[in-house]
Design an enzyme around this catalytic site. Structure first.
Site, PDB file in Angstrom:
ATOM      1  N   THR A  50     107.671 -60.162  92.943  1.00  0.00           N
ATOM      2  CA  THR A  50     109.117 -59.946  92.908  1.00  0.00           C
ATOM      3  C   THR A  50     109.836 -60.777  93.953  1.00  0.00           C
ATOM      4  O   THR A  50     110.945 -61.267  93.716  1.00  0.00           O
ATOM      5  CB  THR A  50     109.429 -58.451  93.113  1.00  0.00           C
ATOM      6  OG1 THR A  50     108.869 -57.714  92.028  1.00  0.00           O
ATOM      7  CG2 THR A  50     110.921 -58.189  93.168  1.00  0.00           C
ATOM      8  N   THR A 135     104.227 -56.426  94.443  1.00  0.00           N
ATOM      9  CA  THR A 135     103.946 -55.134  95.060  1.00  0.00           C
ATOM     10  C   THR A 135     103.040 -54.245  94.214  1.00  0.00           C
ATOM     11  O   THR A 135     102.399 -53.329  94.738  1.00  0.00           O
ATOM     12  CB  THR A 135     105.254 -54.373  95.347  1.00  0.00           C
ATOM     13  OG1 THR A 135     105.976 -54.195  94.130  1.00  0.00           O
ATOM     14  CG2 THR A 135     106.107 -55.140  96.344  1.00  0.00           C
TER      15      THR A 135
END
Length: 373
Positions: A50, A135
């Site tokens: 991300t 993540t």
């Protein structure tokens, strides 16, 4: 009269002691010293995620990526001129090839990055590493590096919950702090670290606990090792389990790993899923068990399927779906030849079992490995 009353009231207020909270003096970020050679050299390595993504608008913080161009390492450095005051940055892009049919990260990717980290760590001019990663699987990839990369130089994994372009995104601050951690002399020898939201966690202990919130990464059982506070990086404890330079798996050629899968424990969980794993050639199974770490029982339950798997040479490790507390080495588990997974998450227990099976299938020896790592 009103003017006299106002003057009296003002005098009374001024005479009262001040109880307001003291505001700390602002400390400006460190500036570039005259001699840049005095700064540590930190390799900034991208594995995507991300933090390397863009949204089509600043308010798009959940449906980003797609056809948008990704953020390259040079963009991070350009957007964060403050990095010039804390480290000399060397860029190294290790993301999976763009032409791969699927974007799923493979063991081959992790092994390639581990070899690259060791290659760079051998350079005496390099002081540490920051590795960006998505993540979703960052904690398990960081744990793999913690077990397989032979260096005492800091390796700090970092990511973000929001894309680089998002309003109030966490990526820039997380990346800046991760470089600070990697540049800290106190970070050396502590194994692979993970730094987000000002927390510094050990790769072994950290877990993503919230889907979208920025305070997602925590060490559930043991807490943080330290903090990337605004004034300085501070550590309060050290990891005690084996890692990096103390790992028997570090520096090995691990191009392939034995097949290990995970089964989840729940009421009336069937045994045929474990049977299917065995039919597909697994060498080990991690069961994320109920309670303090138990397989479900019954005529068609997991416990009976475990015995069938063990009879075919499959090693079984038990973790607890509570994700807090240890699975202990009890007489009953020892008699059942179940390896206690300690307090490892099932995905991390899977990695450790894969590595252990490259050396042994002996249950006692695998149990020893889980107790030490």
């Amino acid at each position: 009269m009103s003017r006299i009353l106002f003057s009296a009231t003002l005098a009374l207020v001024l005479a009262l002691p001040a109880f307001a909270q003291e505001i700390p003096t602002y400390a400006p970020p460190p500036t570039m010293p005259a001699d840049a050679s005095k700064l540590p050299t930190i390799v900034l390595m991208s594995m995507g995620g991300t933090i390397a993504s863009r949204g089509d608008t600043r308010l798009n913080i959940t449906n980003y990526g797609g056809g948008m161009p990704r953020v390259d390492p040079e963009h991070w450095v350009a957007d964060l001129p403050e990095l010039e005051g804390i480290a000399n940055i060397v860029l190294d892009d290790q993301r999976a090839p763009r032409d791969r049919p699927t974007g799923t990260e493979t063991h081959e990717d992790c092994a390639r990055v581990a070899r690259r980290l060791e290659e760079l760590a051998a350079d005496p001019s390099i002081d540490g590493f920051v590795v960006t990663h998505g993540t979703n699987t960052m904690s398990e990839v960081a744990y793999y590096m913690n077990l397989t990369v032979k260096t005492d130089k800091p390796i700090v994994f970092v990511g973000s919950q929001r894309p680089w372009t998002g309003m109030s995104g966490d990526g820039p601050r997380n990346l800046y702090d991760a470089v600070r951690v990697a540049a800290s002399p106190e970070a050396r020898g502590k194994g692979v670290l993970q730094s987000t939201n000002q927390l510094i966690n050990a790769a072994r202990d950290v877990d993503k606990t919230i889907a979208y919130r920025m305070n997602t990464f925590v060490g559930v059982d043991v807490g943080a090792l330290g903090y990337a506070d605004p004034d300085k990086v501070v550590f309060f404890r050290e990891p005690v389990r084996r890692h990096t330079t103390g790992s028997e798996f570090a520096g090995l050629d691990l191009a392939e790993l034995p097949k290990v899968e995970i089964a989840y424990g729940y009421r009336q969980a069937p045994g045929y899923l474990i049977d299917a794993m065995v039919e597909h050639g697994v060498k080990g199974i991690v069961i994320d068990g109920v309670g303090a770490g138990s397989a479900t029982s019954g005529v068609e339950g997991q416990a009976e399927a475990v015995k069938r798997a063990q009879a075919k040479g499959v090693v079984v490790v038990m973790t607890a779906r509570t994700h807090g507390g240890r699975v202990q080495d009890t007489p009953r588990r020892r008699e059942a030849k179940i390896v206690p997974g300690d307090n490892l998450l099932p995905e991390k227990a899977r990695i450790l079992l894969q590595l252990a099976l490259t050396k042994t299938t002996d249950v006692a020896e695998v149990t020893r490995i889980f107790a030490e790592y």
